[in-house]
Design an enzyme around this catalytic site. Sequence first.
Site, short mmCIF file in Angstrom:
data_model
loop_
_atom_site.label_atom_id
_atom_site.label_comp_id
_atom_site.label_asym_id
_atom_site.label_seq_id
_atom_site.Cartn_x
_atom_site.Cartn_y
_atom_site.Cartn_z
N ASP A 174 -37.46 37.82 -107.40
CA ASP A 174 -36.46 37.31 -106.50
C ASP A 174 -35.43 36.50 -106.95
OD1 ASP A 174 -37.13 35.46 -103.79
OD2 ASP A 174 -35.47 34.57 -105.03
N ASN A 182 -24.36 33.51 -101.34
CA ASN A 182 -23.91 33.74 -99.81
C ASN A 182 -22.71 32.81 -99.42
OD1 ASN A 182 -25.53 36.18 -98.85
ND2 ASN A 182 -27.15 34.66 -99.30
N ASP A 191 -24.82 40.35 -100.54
CA ASP A 191 -25.43 41.97 -99.48
C ASP A 191 -24.47 42.77 -101.22
OD1 ASP A 191 -25.67 41.51 -97.95
OD2 ASP A 191 -24.34 42.50 -96.00
N GLU A 214 -34.61 38.79 -100.33
CA GLU A 214 -33.51 38.90 -102.38
C GLU A 214 -34.67 39.35 -103.10
OE1 GLU A 214 -35.25 35.73 -101.22
OE2 GLU A 214 -33.81 35.23 -103.32
#
Length: 315
Positions: A174, A182, A191, A214
């Site tokens: 993760d 972000n 992304d 993620e």
Amino acid sequence: MVDVVHVVVVDPSRLVLKAVSRMLTQRDHRVHAFVDGREALEHIKLNQDAEVLITSTEPVSISGVELCWETRLLASYRRPIHIILMSSNDSEAHLIQALDCGADDCIGKPPAAQELYARLRGAERLASMQRELTRLAEVDSLTGLLNRRAFFARAQDICARSIAAGAMSAVMLDVDHFKRINDDYGHDVGDEALRALARTVAGTRAVVGRLGGEELAILLEGSDLAAAVELAERLRENVAALRLKTEKGPLSFTCSFGVSEWLQDDTIDRLLKRADLALYEAKHGGRNRVVAAEAGIPLDGAAAGSAVIRAFARQ
Ligand code: GH3
Ligand code: MG
Ligand code: MG
């Protein structure tokens, strides 16, 4: 141009087999011809790339209709098989029976070459559409990795094999503080980070899935815990070494990893659950690290968090 197709042809007459095989090899198809229907069926079972079956109604050892039926049972959305029944008897009842028993198409016997080619072009159109639909249903469009559903389907197949074969391990990972990426750099950069992570992990050639946002999972067939931990540690270093170009300058990020090993009488859910608990410990212990789950620790309740024997912190 039609792609090279692996075609299985079945007929009791070697003359017919020879004629049909010649037609097909002239178009560069790979042909396997059988007089015995059961042998043909065995060949289709063992050769996943056999895409087309052309059978007469009366092969040796099994009826053509039965062969259509048995072959249809081998086909799935991941393995399309196009079945053509070859018959000199074109009564309506006969055609209906053949189609009901799994045939996709019928053709005269012996077939006219141009008609056979046209029917194979039709089969290829359907197969390529099915392949594309399957890809769209299984692949996560952002990362190109397997999506959650496809990952679990693949995992079930592998588990069925690994129970017999022995070692298997799972790695869950993760991205650390992904929300900050972000927030600070924008969703597009987030992304791009996920794509870069996917490329790094896909290089392992294992089965890799994007389980959610993620979070990725890796299944390592034939790897014991030590080998899986080693791979996770290498991935951790490789991810940490990535540098993404952004408008705000280079971006680096890290991941936390949880590793577990397949136990006797295990299930994929339990295997991944243990990896997830170890991942939780990796987060808890400070992130950017690999933690391995200890075998046999109960998963439920408060004891779950103690399912950790080793932590590799190299910051
Ligand atoms: P932690 O280290 O504890 O894992 O913190 P985190 O910030 O990574 O975890 P959290 O679960 O709070 O945040 C995950 C974020 O991932 C929230 C969500 O907006 C974002 N996310 C999920 N899917 C996507 C995606 O496809 N693209 C982008 N850019 N962000 C995504
Ligand atoms: Mg995260
Ligand atoms: Mg997460």
